[in-house]
Design an enzyme around this catalytic site. Structure first.
Site, short mmCIF file in Angstrom:
data_model
loop_
_atom_site.label_atom_id
_atom_site.label_comp_id
_atom_site.label_asym_id
_atom_site.label_seq_id
_atom_site.Cartn_x
_atom_site.Cartn_y
_atom_site.Cartn_z
N LYS A 152 1.15 -1.11 -0.21
CA LYS A 152 -0.13 -0.04 0.13
C LYS A 152 0.88 1.37 -0.20
O LYS A 152 0.24 2.14 -0.36
CB LYS A 152 -1.18 -0.07 0.89
N LYS B 110 -5.32 -9.52 -7.12
CA LYS B 110 -6.42 -10.01 -6.08
C LYS B 110 -7.73 -8.74 -6.71
O LYS B 110 -6.67 -7.62 -6.89
CB LYS B 110 -5.88 -9.88 -4.37
N LYS C 15 -10.30 -2.99 -3.55
CA LYS C 15 -11.08 -1.45 -4.00
C LYS C 15 -10.14 -0.46 -4.48
O LYS C 15 -10.53 0.01 -5.31
CB LYS C 15 -11.18 -1.19 -2.52
P1 TYM Z 1 -9.99 -5.22 3.43
O1 TYM Z 1 -11.55 -4.23 3.86
O2 TYM Z 1 -9.65 -4.90 2.61
O3 TYM Z 1 -11.23 -6.53 3.58
C1 TYM Z 1 -12.16 -7.01 3.89
C2 TYM Z 1 -12.42 -8.17 3.98
O4 TYM Z 1 -11.97 -9.40 2.21
C3 TYM Z 1 -11.33 -9.75 2.42
N1 TYM Z 1 -11.12 -9.39 1.09
C4 TYM Z 1 -10.49 -10.68 -0.18
N2 TYM Z 1 -11.63 -12.09 -0.03
C5 TYM Z 1 -11.27 -12.71 -1.21
N3 TYM Z 1 -10.63 -12.26 -1.91
C6 TYM Z 1 -10.31 -10.91 -2.73
N4 TYM Z 1 -10.10 -10.55 -4.15
C7 TYM Z 1 -10.54 -10.10 -1.59
N5 TYM Z 1 -10.92 -8.66 -0.62
C8 TYM Z 1 -10.93 -9.16 -0.03
C9 TYM Z 1 -10.02 -9.19 3.14
O5 TYM Z 1 -9.29 -10.16 3.23
C10 TYM Z 1 -11.49 -9.42 4.78
O6 TYM Z 1 -11.55 -10.38 5.21
N6 TYM Z 1 -7.57 -4.74 7.78
C11 TYM Z 1 -8.64 -5.38 7.44
C12 TYM Z 1 -9.84 -5.47 7.62
C13 TYM Z 1 -9.87 -5.45 8.94
C14 TYM Z 1 -10.42 -6.54 9.73
C15 TYM Z 1 -10.20 -6.34 11.73
C16 TYM Z 1 -10.09 -7.88 9.66
C17 TYM Z 1 -9.79 -4.63 9.87
N7 TYM Z 1 -9.68 -5.41 11.38
C18 TYM Z 1 -9.90 -7.57 12.02
C19 TYM Z 1 -10.34 -8.93 10.76
C20 TYM Z 1 -10.49 -8.30 12.33
C21 TYM Z 1 -8.59 -5.19 5.45
O7 TYM Z 1 -8.75 -4.26 5.38
O8 TYM Z 1 -9.94 -5.87 4.93
#
Ligand code: TYM
Length: 332
Positions: A112, A195, A198
């Site tokens: 990032k 992958k 967003k």
């Molecule tokens: P974030 O917001 O990027 O993504 C949310 C969830 O979606 C999953 N994900 C995917 N799974 C499969 N294929 C993809 N292309 C893909 N893109 C995203 C992510 O693995 C995630 O489960 N750091 C985290 C948010 C967070 C969090 C937490 C998660 C903050 N605190 C505590 C679990 C527990 C994040 O940026 O997810």
């Protein structure tokens, strides 16, 4: 009952296919067997620049999509991270037991911060995984259902909990990641080597949960494939086709093997048409329900306040255990 915590960033108007498949689908199923807490992580979203009005709007939209996709705010605790101050408070304590080099090894930060360069990326982006550890540990979570890209952050969370317990006595629960093999990583339709994200570079490559039927169909029909005619699951040799088969499997309920058999002898045109139909059928009711929920923001805010008050109770108690363990003088 085992406890579960997970969250998503409100960093766009819509969640995407990867968020839905990698996380939301598991979340929905696990609410029946777990004491589940689902968070909209707005504190994480501001680690990269955000427009304030858009952030407010996206936070409600993200919560609405959780509910529309099947999260029941009565059964599960659903809340917004900034509504519970203990997240930042615990993150501070965890900052002090995280090694600089350890934080520096987080690959998501490396990815990032690539755009601006590490010199200009915010310190918040650097410490982001530590705040994530605080999220999880506050709720004594046993399990964290996420996609593959979060594996390293959950490992860090385990390490920090273990280290804290070693230094200050048994206080925190060490969680485990729950990552489903088939849905763990959904790829960009235009760049099937990366992958779906967003912040993906090609708008045509991202399948949004709130896209309309026409847009969904168009994106899926223009997905990058390969020049071989055969529909076969082989992520190394055929990343585009394999990703489409994964998307079909998830939305149709067939296994990958069943989907391969289903498309035996079919061409890519037919594959794409059927993937598009299956995705539209899965997303249309979620989109409709999201719009319905967003038409009554006061009710949505009421549900989020209910969730915040439940979350606060649990989080405050954990934070107090941590403060006591560290030796902070209790205020009188
Ligand atoms: P974030 O917001 O990027 O993504 C949310 C969830 O979606 C999953 N994900 C995917 N799974 C499969 N294929 C993809 N292309 C893909 N893109 C995203 C992510 O693995 C995630 O489960 N750091 C985290 C948010 C967070 C969090 C937490 C998660 C903050 N605190 C505590 C679990 C527990 C994040 O940026 O997810």
């Amino acid at each position: 009952t085992p406890r579960l915590f997970s969250g998503m960033q409100p960093s766009a108007d819509s969640l995407h296919f990867g968020n839905w498949a990698g996380a939301l689908l598991q979340w929905k199923d696990m609410q029946d067997t777990h004491d589940a807490t689902y968070c909209v992580v707005d504190l994480h979203a501001i680690t990269v620049p955000q427009d304030p009005k858009a952030l407010t709007h996206q936070t409600r939209r993200t919560a609405a999509q959780y509910i529309a996709a099947g999260i029941d705010p009565e059964k599960s605790t659903l809340f917004v991270q900034s509504h519970v101050p203990a997240h930042t408070q615990l993150a501070w304590v965890l900052n002090t037991i995280t090694a600089f080099g350890e934080a520096g090894r987080m690959t998501q930060f490396k990815d990032k911060s690539q755009k601006e360069g590490t010199d200009h990326a915010s310190v918040g982006l650097f410490t982001y995984p530590i705040l994530q550890a605080a999220d999880i540990l506050l709720y004594d979570a046993d399990v964290v259902p996420v996609g593959e890209d979060q594996r390293q952050h959950i490992e860090l969370t385990r390490d920090l909990a273990g280290r804290f317990n070693q230094r200050f006595g048994d206080t925190l629960v060490q969680p485990e990641a729950k990552i489903l093999k088939e849905t763990a990583k959904i790829y960009d339709l235009q760049h099937p080597g990366s992958k779906m994200s967003k912040s993906g570079e090609s708008p045509q490559g991202i399948v949004w949960l709130l896209d309309d039927e026409k847009t969904l169909t168009k994106k899926i029909k223009s997905a990058v494939t390969d020049s071989e005619p055969e529909v076969r699951f082989d992520p190394e040799a055929k990343p585009g086709v394999s990703n489409l088969l994964t998307m079909f499997s998830i939305t149709s309920g067939m296994t990958i093997a069943q989907a391969e058999a289903h498309f035996a002898g079919s061409g890519y045109g037919d594959l794409k048409t059927q993937v598009a139909e299956a995705v539209v059928a899965a997303f249309a009711p979620i989109k409709a329900r999201t719009e319905e929920l967003l038409s009554d923001p006061a009710e949505l805010d009421r549900l989020l306040a209910l969730g915040a008050s439940r979350a606060n109770e649990v989080a405050t108690a954990t934070l107090q255990r941590v403060y006591d363990a560290v030796g902070f003088l209790a205020p009188t």
